[in-house]
Design a protein around this motif. Structure first.
Motif, PDB file in Angstrom:
ATOM      1  N   LEU A 450      82.331  -0.309  -9.445  1.00 23.40           N
ATOM      2  CA  LEU A 450      81.567  -0.874  -8.339  1.00 23.40           C
ATOM      3  C   LEU A 450      81.458  -2.383  -8.505  1.00 23.40           C
ATOM      4  O   LEU A 450      81.124  -2.866  -9.591  1.00 23.40           O
ATOM      5  CB  LEU A 450      80.162  -0.277  -8.267  1.00 23.40           C
ATOM      6  CG  LEU A 450      80.027   1.248  -8.331  1.00 23.40           C
ATOM      7  CD1 LEU A 450      78.548   1.624  -8.172  1.00 23.40           C
ATOM      8  CD2 LEU A 450      80.866   1.911  -7.259  1.00 23.40           C
ATOM      9  N   VAL A 452      79.029  -5.090  -7.331  1.00 19.09           N
ATOM     10  CA  VAL A 452      77.698  -5.222  -6.740  1.00 19.09           C
ATOM     11  C   VAL A 452      77.421  -6.703  -6.496  1.00 19.09           C
ATOM     12  O   VAL A 452      77.473  -7.513  -7.435  1.00 19.09           O
ATOM     13  CB  VAL A 452      76.621  -4.613  -7.657  1.00 19.09           C
ATOM     14  CG1 VAL A 452      75.229  -4.839  -7.077  1.00 19.09           C
ATOM     15  CG2 VAL A 452      76.885  -3.122  -7.849  1.00 19.09           C
ATOM     16  N   TYR A 472      78.190   4.725 -13.546  1.00 11.35           N
ATOM     17  CA  TYR A 472      79.117   3.845 -12.820  1.00 11.35           C
ATOM     18  C   TYR A 472      79.481   2.650 -13.693  1.00 11.35           C
ATOM     19  O   TYR A 472      78.708   2.209 -14.552  1.00 11.35           O
ATOM     20  CB  TYR A 472      78.498   3.342 -11.519  1.00 11.35           C
ATOM     21  CG  TYR A 472      78.180   4.421 -10.511  1.00 11.35           C
ATOM     22  CD1 TYR A 472      79.194   5.058  -9.810  1.00 11.35           C
ATOM     23  CD2 TYR A 472      76.862   4.798 -10.255  1.00 11.35           C
ATOM     24  CE1 TYR A 472      78.907   6.046  -8.886  1.00 11.35           C
ATOM     25  CE2 TYR A 472      76.563   5.777  -9.330  1.00 11.35           C
ATOM     26  CZ  TYR A 472      77.590   6.409  -8.647  1.00 11.35           C
ATOM     27  OH  TYR A 472      77.303   7.378  -7.729  1.00 11.35           O
ATOM     28  N   VAL A 474      79.872  -1.175 -13.458  1.00  4.47           N
ATOM     29  CA  VAL A 474      79.349  -2.157 -12.514  1.00  4.47           C
ATOM     30  C   VAL A 474      79.798  -3.565 -12.891  1.00  4.47           C
ATOM     31  O   VAL A 474      79.688  -3.971 -14.061  1.00  4.47           O
ATOM     32  CB  VAL A 474      77.811  -2.105 -12.458  1.00  4.47           C
ATOM     33  CG1 VAL A 474      77.273  -3.154 -11.488  1.00  4.47           C
ATOM     34  CG2 VAL A 474      77.350  -0.705 -12.053  1.00  4.47           C
ATOM     35  N   LEU A 495      84.643   0.575  -5.011  1.00  5.67           N
ATOM     36  CA  LEU A 495      83.673   0.423  -3.915  1.00  5.67           C
ATOM     37  C   LEU A 495      83.010  -0.950  -4.025  1.00  5.67           C
ATOM     38  O   LEU A 495      82.753  -1.443  -5.125  1.00  5.67           O
ATOM     39  CB  LEU A 495      82.617   1.527  -3.959  1.00  5.67           C
ATOM     40  CG  LEU A 495      81.545   1.517  -2.862  1.00  5.67           C
ATOM     41  CD1 LEU A 495      81.260   2.942  -2.376  1.00  5.67           C
ATOM     42  CD2 LEU A 495      80.242   0.898  -3.396  1.00  5.67           C
ATOM     43  N   PHE A 497      79.578  -2.933  -2.993  1.00  8.31           N
ATOM     44  CA  PHE A 497      78.184  -2.808  -2.547  1.00  8.31           C
ATOM     45  C   PHE A 497      77.580  -4.211  -2.506  1.00  8.31           C
ATOM     46  O   PHE A 497      77.471  -4.869  -3.544  1.00  8.31           O
ATOM     47  CB  PHE A 497      77.386  -1.904  -3.486  1.00  8.31           C
ATOM     48  CG  PHE A 497      75.922  -1.861  -3.172  1.00  8.31           C
ATOM     49  CD1 PHE A 497      75.477  -1.560  -1.896  1.00  8.31           C
ATOM     50  CD2 PHE A 497      74.968  -2.159  -4.146  1.00  8.31           C
ATOM     51  CE1 PHE A 497      74.114  -1.527  -1.593  1.00  8.31           C
ATOM     52  CE2 PHE A 497      73.610  -2.128  -3.862  1.00  8.31           C
ATOM     53  CZ  PHE A 497      73.187  -1.809  -2.579  1.00  8.31           C
ATOM     54  N   ILE A 556      76.671   5.834  -1.823  1.00 13.31           N
ATOM     55  CA  ILE A 556      77.883   5.494  -2.582  1.00 13.31           C
ATOM     56  C   ILE A 556      78.807   6.704  -2.682  1.00 13.31           C
ATOM     57  O   ILE A 556      80.025   6.610  -2.455  1.00 13.31           O
ATOM     58  CB  ILE A 556      77.506   4.971  -3.982  1.00 13.31           C
ATOM     59  CG1 ILE A 556      76.861   3.584  -3.870  1.00 13.31           C
ATOM     60  CG2 ILE A 556      78.736   4.922  -4.892  1.00 13.31           C
ATOM     61  CD1 ILE A 556      76.331   3.050  -5.195  1.00 13.31           C
TER      62      ILE A 556
END
Length: 582
Positions: A450, A452, A472, A474, A495, A497, A556
Motif C-alpha cells: 500500500l 499511503v 499490509y 505500507v 493499492l 490510499f 481496501i
C-alpha cells in the motif's frame, strides 16, 4: 434635392428610403424634385431624428414622418405616408382639424398625457401622449404646415394608474398607510444589512470548513489510536471504554459533516432513507438547538414510506426549520415535528403528482402576516433583528425540496403559530441500511503493498502502524507531489490510499488520475471530509473522514478483490466484465 446629395445619416433609415421612393406627385406637395429648399431641409432633419415626429404639410396636412413615428403608428404604417391627416386618422379628425387650424395661423399647441382613442391595429385603443405642435414656416416665414412631436406615454400612465389602484386598495385594507410605508422602508434597509451579513457568513463558513477539516484529522488520529489499543490489548475492562471512545469519534464525525454542510455548497446525492430513523437520530441535536422553555414533541405517523432525497441536506433543512421556529417563539412554547404519507392529486398547486412523505414542523410562536408570508422564501428576506439571521434558512429549505422533486408549504396566522411542511417524493427502493444484513469484514490480504499518502504526520503514523499490524506492507508519502514522484520512479504497489486535500500542487483527485496512467489497474481509495469533493471523484472509491480502521480495511479489501476479479480471464466474450474501477 436629389437622393445622392442627401447625407448618409438621413439615408440609413427605413422611412428615408420610403420617402425617397414615394410618388409625391399624387399629393398636394407635388413631385419631390420640385420641393422648395425649406421643405426638403426640414424633411431631412425629421427623418434623421430619433424622436417620433410627423410633418403635416400644406392645407390638407399631408403626412411625412420618421422611423420613430412609424413605430407609434403601428398597423397604420406605411399607409399613412403621403396621406392627409384627417384621412389617415379619421377617428380623431376633429382634434387634428383644430391642430391644423391653429398651426396654419402660426400658433402652437402643447399637451401632456393627452388621451385619445386610436385604431392603430384595427380596434379602438386607449392611447396617452405628450404632444407638441408648432408651425412649419417657409423661407418667408409664412406657416405652410404643422410639425408634430408625438411621444407616447401609455405605458407610464397605465403603470401609474395600476399603482394608484393598488395604493387605494391598500388604503382600504389598512387606514394607516403611512405606517405600512415606514415598515416597508425599514424592511428594505434590513435587506441591505442582511446582504452584508451574508457576506460575513460566507467568510465565517470558509473558516468553519477549514476548522472542521483539521478536526476531522484529529478525530481520525483518535480513532486509529483507539483501534490500535483494542488490537494490542486483550484486557476485557478496556472494551467498554474503547467502544465509548469510538462512539464519541462517530458523534464528532457527524458534527464535522454538519459543519461542512454549512460551510460548503453541496451537490445533492439523493438516496432512499427512512424518515423515522432520521428524526430519532436528530432528536438530541434538535433539543440542544432549542431553549429550555420550549418543549419538543415527535409525532411520526405509522407506516411511513422511505423518501428519495439527500439525507445531509434534509437534516440541514429540518434544523433550519427548528431554529426558525425557536426564534419565532419569544417565550415558553411547544415545537411539534411529525411526518405522514401524502398523495398529491392532479391540480396540485405546486404541480406535484404521486406519492410523497410530508414532514412538518409546527410552533406556537408569533406567526406571520400575509405580507411576510408572500416573501418568506425570498433569499435574504428576514424579519429577525440585525445580526440574528442571514435570511437564507427558508431559502435553503425551498431549494432543497424543489431540487428533490418535492415542495415546501407554509401556513401561519399572526399570533397563531406557524406550520412548515416539506413534501419529499417516495423512494422506489428501500434505505441502504435495510437492503441487506452487513457482511462480515474480509480478512486483510497480508503482504499487500500500500502507498499511503497523508499530510498530517500524526494521522499518517497511526494509520500506517495500524495497517502494518494487520499485515499490509505500507509505504508513506507526506504529499501528493511526493507520492507522484514515487509512482513515476516505478514503486511497485497493489493499492494507492490517499487523502483528498493536501498541500502542494497534486491533490488526491489529480494523484488518482496520474496513478491510473502510470500504474494501470492499480485501485485507488481516497479519503475526504469535504462533501463537495465528491462531484469530481465519480468512479473512485471514497472513504468519508473520520473513518474507523475496520471501515478502511473493508474498503481496501473490496478494492483489492475488484483488481483480482479483473485479472481473471473471462470465460467467454459474453461473460467478460469490465474491471472494477475504485
Amino acid at each position: 434635392m436629389s437622393d445622392s446629395s442627401l447625407p448618409d445619416f438621413v439615408l440609413r433609415g427605413e422611412m428615408a428610403a420610403l420617402v425617397h421612393r414615394f410618388d409625391w406627385s399624387r399629393t398636394s406637395l407635388g413631385a419631390r424634385p420640385a420641393w422648395p429648399a425649406w421643405l426638403a431641409s426640414i424633411t431631412d432633419i425629421v427623418l434623421a431624428s430619433p424622436v417620433p415626429i410627423v410633418m403635416l404639410c400644406g392645407a390638407d396636412g399631408v403626412m411625412i414622418y420618421n422611423d420613430a413615428y412609424s413605430v407609434f403608428a403601428g398597423g397604420r404604417h406605411p399607409d399613412l405616408l403621403g396621406k392627409p391627416v384627417l384621412e389617415g386618422w379619421p377617428e380623431v379628425a376633429d382634434f387634428n382639424r383644430r391642430v391644423m387650424d391653429v398651426g396654419l395661423r402660426g400658433g402652437t399647441l402643447s399637451f401632456r398625457d393627452r388621451h385619445l382613442v386610436l385604431h392603430r391595429h384595427g380596434v379602438p385603443e386607449d392611447v396617452w401622449m405628450d404632444l407638441n405642435y408648432s408651425p412649419i414656416r417657409d423661407a418667408d416665414g409664412c406657416p405652410r404646415g404643422v410639425l408634430a412631436i408625438v411621444v407616447e406615454t401609455t405605458q407610464r400612465i397605465v403603470a401609474e394608474r395600476r399603482r394608484r389602484e393598488a395604493e387605494e386598495a391598500l388604503r382600504q385594507l389598512n387606514a394607516n398607510l403611512e405606517q405600512i410605508v415606514d415598515e416597508r422602508t425599514r424592511e428594505l434597509r434590513r435587506a441591505e444589512e442582511q446582504l452584508h451579513h451574508a457576506q460575513r457568513m460566507e467568510a465565517v463558513g470558509q473558516l468553519t470548513g477549514g476548522i472542521a477539516h483539521d478536526f476531522n484529522n484529529l478525530l481520525q488520529a483518535l480513532s486509529a489510536c483507539l483501534t490500535m489499543i483494542g488490537r494490542r490489548s486483550a484486557e476485557p475492562s478496556l472494551r467498554p471504554i474503547l467502544e465509548a471512545g469510538q462512539q464519541a469519534v462517530s458523534r464528532g464525525g457527524r458534527l464535522t459533516q454538519q459543519l461542512m454542510a454549512f460551510a460548503r455548497h453541496q451537490t445533492l446525492r439523493p438516496q432512499p432513507f427512512d424518515i423515522r430513523d432520521r428524526l430519532v437520530g436528530l432528536s438530541g441535536l434538535i433539543e440542544r438547538a432549542l431553549r429550555a422553555d420550549i418543549a419538543v414533541r415527535m409525532e411520526p405517523g405509522p407506516g411511513l414510506w422511505p423518501v428519495e432525497a439527500d439525507p445531509t441536506q434534509f437534516e440541514l433543512a429540518l434544523l433550519n426549520l427548528v431554529v426558525n421556529a425557536r426564534d419565532a417563539t419569544p417565550g415558553a412554547g411547544t415545537l411539534a415535528i411529525g411526518a405522514e404519507n401524502f398523495a398529491c392529486q392532479e391540480g396540485d398547486p405546486d404541480g406535484l403528482a404521486g406519492q410523497f412523505v410530508r414532514i412538518w414542523v409546527r410552533d406556537t410562536g408569533s406567526g406571520m402576516t400575509p405580507e411576510v408570508l408572500g416573501r418568506v422564501f425570498e433569499p435574504f428576506f428576514t424579519t429577525k433583528a440585525v445580526g440574528k439571521g442571514s435570511g437564507l434558512g427558508l431559502s435553503q429549505v425551498y431549494g432543497f425540496c424543489r431540487q428533490s422533486g418535492g415542495a415546501v408549504r407554509i401556513e401561519s396566522t399572526p399570533g397563531g403559530g406557524t406550520t412548515v411542511s416539506m413534501l419529499l417524493p417516495r423512494a422506489a427502493g428501500i434505505p441502504a441500511e435495510e437492503a441487506a444484513a452487513p457482511s462480515p469484514a474480509p480478512a486483510p490480504t497480508r503482504g499487500a503493498r500500500l502507498l499511503v499518502v497523508e499530510d498530517d504526520p500524526l494521522v499518517a503514523r497511526l494509520v500506517a502502524s495500524t495497517l502494518g499490524d494487520l499485515g499490509y506492507s505500507v509505504t508513506l508519502a507526506a504529499s501528493g507531489d511526493e507520492a507522484l514522484a514515487r509512482l513515476e520512479a516505478r514503486l511497485p504497489i497493489d493499492l494507492l490510499f490517499s487523502d483528498m486535500v493536501m498541500p502542494g500542487t497534486v491533490s488526491g483527485a489529480v494523484l488518482a488520475r496520474e496513478a491510473g496512467r502510470l500504474c494501470p489497474g492499480v485501485p485507488v481509495v481516497l479519503a475526504t471530509g469535504y462533501s463537495e469533493d465528491l462531484a469530481e471523484l465519480s468512479g473512485l472509491c471514497i472513504l468519508a473522514k473520520p473513518y474507523r480502521i475496520d471501515e478502511l480495511t473493508a474498503t481496501i479489501e473490496q478494492a483489492l478483490a475488484g483488481r483480482r476479479d479483473a485479472a481473471q480471464p473471462p470465460l467467454s466474450a459474453d461473460a467478460a466484465q469490465p474491471p472494477l474501477l475504485v
